[in-house]
Enzyme design. Structure first.
Site, short mmCIF file in Angstrom:
data_model
loop_
_atom_site.label_atom_id
_atom_site.label_comp_id
_atom_site.label_asym_id
_atom_site.label_seq_id
_atom_site.Cartn_x
_atom_site.Cartn_y
_atom_site.Cartn_z
N ARG A 27 0.82 -1.22 0.00
CA ARG A 27 0.00 0.00 0.00
C ARG A 27 0.86 1.27 0.00
O ARG A 27 0.54 2.24 0.69
CB ARG A 27 -0.93 0.03 1.23
CG ARG A 27 -2.03 -1.02 1.21
CD ARG A 27 -3.18 -0.56 0.32
NE ARG A 27 -4.34 -1.43 0.47
CZ ARG A 27 -5.38 -1.14 1.24
NH1 ARG A 27 -5.41 -0.04 1.93
NH2 ARG A 27 -6.39 -1.98 1.31
N ARG A 31 -3.74 7.00 0.50
CA ARG A 31 -4.27 8.23 1.11
C ARG A 31 -3.31 9.00 2.01
O ARG A 31 -3.56 10.15 2.33
CB ARG A 31 -5.54 7.89 1.90
CG ARG A 31 -6.72 7.61 0.99
CD ARG A 31 -7.92 7.12 1.77
NE ARG A 31 -7.66 5.81 2.33
CZ ARG A 31 -8.61 5.00 2.81
NH1 ARG A 31 -9.86 5.39 2.82
NH2 ARG A 31 -8.30 3.83 3.31
N ARG A 40 -6.84 11.45 -6.76
CA ARG A 40 -8.12 10.79 -6.48
C ARG A 40 -9.27 11.78 -6.63
O ARG A 40 -10.33 11.44 -7.15
CB ARG A 40 -8.12 10.18 -5.08
CG ARG A 40 -9.30 9.23 -4.90
CD ARG A 40 -9.38 8.66 -3.51
NE ARG A 40 -9.93 9.62 -2.57
CZ ARG A 40 -10.41 9.32 -1.38
NH1 ARG A 40 -10.39 8.07 -0.97
NH2 ARG A 40 -10.89 10.23 -0.59
N ASP A 77 -7.10 -2.73 -7.15
CA ASP A 77 -7.62 -3.31 -5.91
C ASP A 77 -7.92 -4.78 -6.14
O ASP A 77 -8.21 -5.18 -7.27
CB ASP A 77 -8.89 -2.59 -5.46
CG ASP A 77 -9.17 -2.89 -3.99
OD1 ASP A 77 -8.57 -2.23 -3.13
OD2 ASP A 77 -9.96 -3.81 -3.71
O1 CP3 Z 1 0.01 -1.52 -2.53
C1 CP3 Z 1 -0.30 -0.62 -3.34
O2 CP3 Z 1 0.15 0.55 -3.27
C2 CP3 Z 1 -1.21 -1.00 -4.51
C3 CP3 Z 1 -2.58 -0.76 -4.34
C4 CP3 Z 1 -3.50 -1.66 -3.54
C5 CP3 Z 1 -4.73 -1.18 -3.05
N1 CP3 Z 1 -5.42 -2.23 -2.51
C6 CP3 Z 1 -5.19 0.22 -3.15
C7 CP3 Z 1 -6.28 0.68 -2.29
C8 CP3 Z 1 -3.43 -3.02 -3.23
C9 CP3 Z 1 -2.30 -4.00 -3.47
C10 CP3 Z 1 -4.66 -3.36 -2.58
C11 CP3 Z 1 -5.02 -4.71 -2.12
C12 CP3 Z 1 -6.18 -4.91 -1.27
N2 CP3 Z 1 -7.43 -4.35 -1.37
C13 CP3 Z 1 -6.23 -5.84 -0.22
C14 CP3 Z 1 -5.11 -6.77 0.16
C15 CP3 Z 1 -4.02 -6.09 0.89
C16 CP3 Z 1 -4.33 -5.65 2.25
O3 CP3 Z 1 -4.28 -4.44 2.50
O4 CP3 Z 1 -4.59 -6.53 3.10
C17 CP3 Z 1 -7.51 -5.79 0.36
C18 CP3 Z 1 -8.00 -6.59 1.53
C19 CP3 Z 1 -8.27 -4.86 -0.39
C20 CP3 Z 1 -9.72 -4.51 -0.21
C21 CP3 Z 1 -9.86 -3.10 0.16
N3 CP3 Z 1 -9.63 -2.06 -0.72
C22 CP3 Z 1 -10.12 -2.56 1.44
C23 CP3 Z 1 -10.44 -3.36 2.67
C24 CP3 Z 1 -10.03 -1.17 1.31
C25 CP3 Z 1 -10.12 -0.16 2.42
C26 CP3 Z 1 -11.35 0.62 2.46
C27 CP3 Z 1 -11.08 1.89 3.26
O5 CP3 Z 1 -11.89 2.78 3.12
O6 CP3 Z 1 -10.06 1.98 3.99
C28 CP3 Z 1 -9.73 -0.87 -0.04
C29 CP3 Z 1 -9.56 0.47 -0.64
C30 CP3 Z 1 -8.22 0.82 -1.18
N4 CP3 Z 1 -7.41 0.01 -1.92
C31 CP3 Z 1 -7.58 2.10 -1.05
C32 CP3 Z 1 -6.37 2.01 -1.75
C33 CP3 Z 1 -5.36 3.11 -1.97
C34 CP3 Z 1 -8.16 3.31 -0.35
C35 CP3 Z 1 -9.18 3.87 -1.26
C36 CP3 Z 1 -9.31 5.36 -1.22
O7 CP3 Z 1 -8.51 6.08 -1.85
O8 CP3 Z 1 -10.25 5.82 -0.56
#
Ligand code: CP3
Length: 356
Positions: A27, A31, A40, A77
């Protein structure tokens, strides 16, 4: 015959010697970076950003430019797969992802549509192509997917869960239905990762974020087995003739390390609850290890960050096959300046240790 890679990240994945321990962060785009928030906002929302190859490329490059990390990770994602299979996906503000309608029975599975990655996930593949072009061979690109088990948890729960009530209900009451879903997902995940590799991903990581909520026996049967099926189907050589390493990250599964080594992956990612030095002894040079700093160390002072880095590098010792990373992802409220301190500490301290 693949030739030896030159980038230290790809070299470490193959357990080849490096002069400095490579580092990237799960990640690393997101944000906590003001430049990410700007893009974004320009896109409108997170999912629209993921679906815009130019903007997704821009945010992928942001941490590479700002911190000089040793690998870029595709900005996307894991939940784009359930969406490609026909489920509705939204990211509600604050409450995390929502997938609907939820899957709870054999009949629900019949509603899922087959996936051709070039079709429903073409925007991701286009992003991979654009990132590779922009990186211009300077930094390698990691592609990724969620594991079949982790994707299934979101599809059956309908979003994030604390108790995993419905997916575990299915696991214990209707194991055949869950196996059917996992088999289906293994095929999609393998096709999707192979498409990312064909478009230029130089390594791939399987995120098994929820492997650790399972007991050891259930982990083998419902998580590891399906990841093994994925790994067996992967094309491990890219279009450039180079090896494409596979990184397996099952959070909370350090006790299952020996079994994960047997999955056929090249690298095992560890969270911070596993001792890295002991883990190195346990894997006996069969895989490289990635990790595993507690991300919360980044809330501490710069001197404390450096001390923690030194401890971790010393625990692994002057051996090949370590990729520095956090034990889980960057959080929204972290200070980018601590990442600057972290990267500098890894670069400087690892050079000293690897010289001995
Ligand atoms: O690592 C990186 O920089 C690449 C991008 C990446 C994202 N998600 C961007 C993201 C990767 C590799 C993921 C994987 C992901 N997504 C996982 C597995 C890794 C982990 O963290 O355990 C999971 C479980 C998800 C599902 C997911 N997507 C969740 C639970 C959330 C959070 C929701 C929240 O509001 O916090 C996301 C959203 C997400 N994925 C964001 C980002 C940058 C935040 C979205 C935003 O900008 O609001």
């Amino acid at each position: 015959m693949p030739t030896e890679p030159t980038h230290r990240f790809l070299r470490a994945c193959q357990r080849l010697p490096v002069e400095q321990t490579p580092i990237w962060l799960m990640r690393q785009a997101g944000r906590y970076l003001p430049e990410y928030m700007k893009v974004r906002q320009q896109a409108g929302d997170f999912l629209t950003l993921c679906k815009n190859p130019e903007l997704a490329t821009e945010v992928t490059l942001q941490p590479v430019c700002r911190f000089g990390v040793d690998a870029a990770i595709l900005f996307s994602d894991i939940l784009v797969i359930p969406e490609a299979m026909g489920m509705g996906l939204t990211f509600g503000s604050g409450e995390g992802p929502i997938l609907e309608p939820v899957l709870r029975s054999a009949a629900d599975l019949d509603r899922l549509t087959p996936v051709d990655p070039e079709d429903q996930l073409g925007y991701v593949l286009q992003t991979v192509t654009l990132i590779r072009r922009a990186l211009n061979e300077k930094t390698p690109l990691i592609g990724f997917s969620g594991s079949p088990w982790t994707l299934a948890t979101y599809m059956v729960e309908g979003g994030s869960s604390k108790t995993f009530r419905y997916i575990k209900g299915m696991l214990f009451d209707q194991p055949a239905v869950l196996h059917r879903l996992l088999d289906r997902l293994s095929g999609v995940v393998a096709d999707y990762l192979n498409a990312q590799i064909a478009h230029g991903a130089q390594a791939v990581q399987i995120f098994d974020t929820w492997g650790g909520v399972l007991g050891p026996q259930e982990f083998m049967e419902f998580s590891l087995r399906s990841m093994q099926q994925v790994i067996q189907r992967l094309h491990r050589v890219g279009p450039d003739g180079q090896k494409v390493p596979v990184i397996l990250f099952s959070k909370g599964c350090g006790a299952q390390l020996e079994a994960m080594v047997e999955s056929g992956c090249d690298v095992v990612g560890l969270d911070w609850t596993t001792d890295l030095g002991l883990a190195r002894q346990r894997v006996q040079g069969r895989v490289a290890l990635q990790g595993n700093l507690d991300p919360a160390v980044l809330y501490a002072a710069p001197e404390r960050v450096r001390q923690a880095v030194r401890q971790l590098l010393q625990a692994y010792g002057p051996h090949p096959g370590h990729i520095f990373n956090l034990g889980h992802g960057m959080a929204q409220d972290m200070d980018p300046e601590r990442v600057v301190d972290l990267v500098a500490a890894v670069q400087e301290e690892s050079r000293i240790i690897l010289r001995t």
